[in-house]
Design an enzyme around this catalytic site. Structure first.
Site, PDB file in Angstrom:
ATOM      1  CG  ASP A  64      -1.913   1.408   1.304  1.00 43.56           C
ATOM      2  OD1 ASP A  64      -2.627   1.292   0.487  1.00 43.56           O
ATOM      3  OD2 ASP A  64      -1.616   2.243   2.178  1.00 43.56           O
ATOM      4  CE1 TYR A  69       0.559   8.014   2.168  1.00 44.56           C
ATOM      5  CE2 TYR A  69       1.094   5.834   1.898  1.00 44.56           C
ATOM      6  CZ  TYR A  69       0.391   6.482   2.368  1.00 44.56           C
ATOM      7  OH  TYR A  69      -0.713   6.274   3.027  1.00 44.56           O
ATOM      8  CE  LYS A 103      -3.485   4.834   0.399  1.00 45.35           C
ATOM      9  NZ  LYS A 103      -2.257   4.523   0.911  1.00 45.35           N
ATOM     10  CG  HIS A 136      -4.603   9.618  -0.160  1.00 47.70           C
ATOM     11  ND1 HIS A 136      -3.230   9.792  -0.186  1.00 47.70           N
ATOM     12  CD2 HIS A 136      -4.886   9.453   1.046  1.00 47.70           C
ATOM     13  CE1 HIS A 136      -2.577   9.400   0.727  1.00 47.70           C
ATOM     14  NE2 HIS A 136      -3.476   9.155   1.622  1.00 47.70           N
TER      15      HIS A 136
HETATM   16  N1  NAP Z   1      -5.609   6.499   3.391  1.00 51.74           N
HETATM   17  C1  NAP Z   1      -5.162   7.129   4.540  1.00 51.74           C
HETATM   18  O1  NAP Z   1      -5.457   8.239   4.665  1.00 51.74           O
HETATM   19  C2  NAP Z   1      -4.103   6.396   5.262  1.00 51.74           C
HETATM   20  C3  NAP Z   1      -3.619   7.191   6.398  1.00 51.74           C
HETATM   21  C4  NAP Z   1      -2.589   6.672   7.169  1.00 51.74           C
HETATM   22  C5  NAP Z   1      -2.038   5.353   6.840  1.00 51.74           C
HETATM   23  N2  NAP Z   1      -2.502   4.798   5.755  1.00 51.74           N
HETATM   24  C6  NAP Z   1      -1.765   3.445   5.256  1.00 51.74           C
HETATM   25  O2  NAP Z   1      -1.939   2.419   6.311  1.00 51.74           O
HETATM   26  C7  NAP Z   1      -0.739   2.026   6.651  1.00 51.74           C
HETATM   27  C8  NAP Z   1      -0.558   1.870   8.088  1.00 51.74           C
HETATM   28  O3  NAP Z   1      -0.859   3.029   8.992  1.00 51.74           O
HETATM   29  P1  NAP Z   1       0.130   3.813   9.496  1.00 51.74           P
HETATM   30  O4  NAP Z   1       1.583   3.676   8.882  1.00 51.74           O
HETATM   31  O5  NAP Z   1      -0.328   5.049  10.079  1.00 51.74           O
HETATM   32  O6  NAP Z   1       0.557   3.046  11.163  1.00 51.74           O
HETATM   33  P2  NAP Z   1       0.515   1.707  11.794  1.00 51.74           P
HETATM   34  O7  NAP Z   1       0.433   0.623  10.748  1.00 51.74           O
HETATM   35  O8  NAP Z   1      -0.532   2.043  12.780  1.00 51.74           O
HETATM   36  O9  NAP Z   1       1.823   1.677  12.540  1.00 51.74           O
HETATM   37  C9  NAP Z   1       2.328   2.680  13.230  1.00 51.74           C
HETATM   38  C10 NAP Z   1       3.840   2.068  13.976  1.00 51.74           C
HETATM   39  O10 NAP Z   1       3.813   0.703  14.523  1.00 51.74           O
HETATM   40  C11 NAP Z   1       5.040   0.532  14.515  1.00 51.74           C
HETATM   41  N3  NAP Z   1       5.013  -0.930  14.276  1.00 51.74           N
HETATM   42  C12 NAP Z   1       4.713  -2.061  13.175  1.00 51.74           C
HETATM   43  N4  NAP Z   1       4.654  -3.149  13.843  1.00 51.74           N
HETATM   44  C13 NAP Z   1       4.860  -3.030  15.009  1.00 51.74           C
HETATM   45  C14 NAP Z   1       4.991  -4.128  16.296  1.00 51.74           C
HETATM   46  N5  NAP Z   1       4.811  -5.461  15.804  1.00 51.74           N
HETATM   47  N6  NAP Z   1       5.120  -3.650  17.374  1.00 51.74           N
HETATM   48  C15 NAP Z   1       5.332  -2.525  17.780  1.00 51.74           C
HETATM   49  N7  NAP Z   1       5.342  -1.615  16.925  1.00 51.74           N
HETATM   50  C16 NAP Z   1       5.166  -1.776  15.623  1.00 51.74           C
HETATM   51  C17 NAP Z   1       5.782   1.044  13.346  1.00 51.74           C
HETATM   52  O11 NAP Z   1       6.979   1.440  13.639  1.00 51.74           O
HETATM   53  P3  NAP Z   1       8.360   0.779  13.159  1.00 51.74           P
HETATM   54  O12 NAP Z   1       8.418   1.064  11.746  1.00 51.74           O
HETATM   55  O13 NAP Z   1       9.479   1.336  13.906  1.00 51.74           O
HETATM   56  O14 NAP Z   1       7.940  -0.701  13.170  1.00 51.74           O
HETATM   57  C18 NAP Z   1       4.767   2.177  12.863  1.00 51.74           C
HETATM   58  O15 NAP Z   1       5.574   3.208  12.981  1.00 51.74           O
HETATM   59  C19 NAP Z   1       0.421   3.202   6.325  1.00 51.74           C
HETATM   60  O16 NAP Z   1       1.538   2.743   6.194  1.00 51.74           O
HETATM   61  C20 NAP Z   1      -0.315   3.616   4.999  1.00 51.74           C
HETATM   62  O17 NAP Z   1       0.127   2.554   3.902  1.00 51.74           O
HETATM   63  C21 NAP Z   1      -3.312   5.334   4.586  1.00 51.74           C
END
Ligand code: NAP
Length: 362
Positions: A64, A69, A103, A136
């Site tokens: 994704d 980004y 997106k 998006h």
């Molecule tokens: N459509 C939209 O508007 C939108 C908005 C936000 C996000 N997204 C998409 O959704 C994806 C995920 O959301 P997100 O990036 O906001 O956050 P997330 O998946 O909730 O991750 C948040 C943080 O958790 C940490 N993490 C990951 N695995 C872990 C584990 N097993 N234990 C502890 N910590 C862990 C990561 O840090 P580390 O890297 O240090 O592990 C990351 O910085 C994004 O990357 C993006 O592709 C879309």
């Protein structure tokens, strides 16, 4: 069902029905969207390529990403990682083994601009098609990301919008029309949206010829689920797959607030992790799978890539799920009282600096 999945290749079949002028469904195309994909938001510019390749090596088959980004640099690195994976022979059938999501960016709303946005995404990704292309943001287009808070406070959040508020449903429909044409021309296999409320979806439905949008990618985790329930129900009724983002609490959360600083470190999540002999991250991801969401956790760590995929291999009971939601809601209510803030807006952890993040526009 997401809850029955065991492998990173397991997923849900997406349908996009093309609707004829008499509103009858005349054809449909489908792809399998893996229940757990790999998120690329805020990966460091210099490591996106290596991290994404590593995720593919570790079995992830859905990536994704988004036009915006990394300040418009991530798509290019993701494209290079895909090329590396093909060269290494990691993908048995090459490119077609991967589901690539990108997106459209909100600066490009409108028919012609949307086509231009797609042209750039394909060029940056070095691909000839995208599996799932998402709008998006339901609008508006901002002239700049570096908006001045003082001007917004003085003139309101629409100060920097390129389009007038009343024009939005129309221009959004034009964006979607270009996305539909991209499906027809084969540049995109499936289309969907992100951050759409019921109002945005209902308005889009009036003009859409491909309905439903295959996916609505929204912020959804046990802390904000109470605020998303109605939307989730609506998506289910319309046949829209909910792709939950920020399952682990996201990366934009307000650093100061104890209840939301890091969802993994909250007592209700930690307690349930201990009880189930899993990690907090696995509990949060499993919660999403039990709700039948499709997930895209982001991590820059190889170990965590494996840990997150392991969420496929256990289950949570409905009692454990309810308890988690109730306890987090209680913690949030208490925090909102202390901060004298609205619980609904506190429950959103993402798009923190966006004055329109509560999506209260038509
Ligand atoms: N459509 C939209 O508007 C939108 C908005 C936000 C996000 N997204 C998409 O959704 C994806 C995920 O959301 P997100 O990036 O906001 O956050 P997330 O998946 O909730 O991750 C948040 C943080 O958790 C940490 N993490 C990951 N695995 C872990 C584990 N097993 N234990 C502890 N910590 C862990 C990561 O840090 P580390 O890297 O240090 O592990 C990351 O910085 C994004 O990357 C993006 O592709 C879309």
């Amino acid at each position: 069902m997401a809850a029955d999945a065991t492998k990173l290749t397991d997923g849900i079949k997406l349908f996009s029905s093309h609707i004829s002028s008499n509103k009858n469904s005349i054809s449909s195309s489908s792809i399998i969207l893996p229940f757990i994909g790999y998120g690329t938001y805020k990966l460091k510019k210099e490591t996106v390529r290596e991290n994404t390749l590593e995720a593919i090596r570790r079995g992830y088959r859905c990536i994704d990403t988004a036009f915006i980004y990394g300040g418009e640099t991530t798509e290019k690195q993701v494209g290079l990682a895909i090329e590396d994976a093909i060269d290494e022979g990691v993908l048995t059938n090459g490119r077609q083994d991967l589901v690539v999501i990108t997106k459209h960016w909100r600066k490009y709303h409108g028919y012609d601009k949307t086509n231009e946005c797609l042209r750039l995404s394909l060029k940056r990704l070095q691909l000839d098609y995208i599996d799932l292309w998402l709008m998006h943001w339901p609008g508006p287009a901002w002239t700049t990301m570096n908006r001045r808070k003082d001007l917004i406070a003085e003139h309101g959040p629409w100060h920097y919008a390129v389009h007038f508020k009343d024009e939005l449903p129309k221009i959004r429909a034009e964006t979607y029309r270009a996305m539909e044409d991209a499906v027809k021309s084969g540049k995109v296999k499936s289309i969907g949206v992100c951050n759409f409320t019921i109002k945005h979806l209902e308005s889009l439905k009036k003009t859409a010829t491909i309905w439903p949008p295959a996916v609505n990618q929204i912020e959804c985790h046990p802390l904000n689920f109470f605020a998303q329930k109605e939307l989730v129900e609506y998506c289910k009724k319309e046949g829209i797959v909910v792709q939950a983002y920020s399952s682990l609490g996201g990366q934009d959360a307000e650093k100061k607030k104890p209840v939301v600083t890091n969802l993994s470190n909250t007592p209700p999540v930690m307690k349930l992790a201990e009880e189930t002999n899993r990690t907090p991250a696995q509990v949060l991801l499993r919660w999403g799978l039990e709700k039948n969401f499709v997930l895209v956790p982001k991590t820059s760590s190889k170990e965590r890539m494996i840990e997150n995929a392991e969420a496929l291999n256990f289950s949570l009971s409905s009692e454990q799920i309810d308890r988690l939601e109730i306890q987090l809601h209680h913690a949030l209510t208490e925090a909102a009282k202390v901060e004298d803030k609205d619980i609904q807006s506190m429950a959103r952890l993402c798009w923190r600096n966006d004055p329109l993040r509560d999506l209260l526009f038509e």
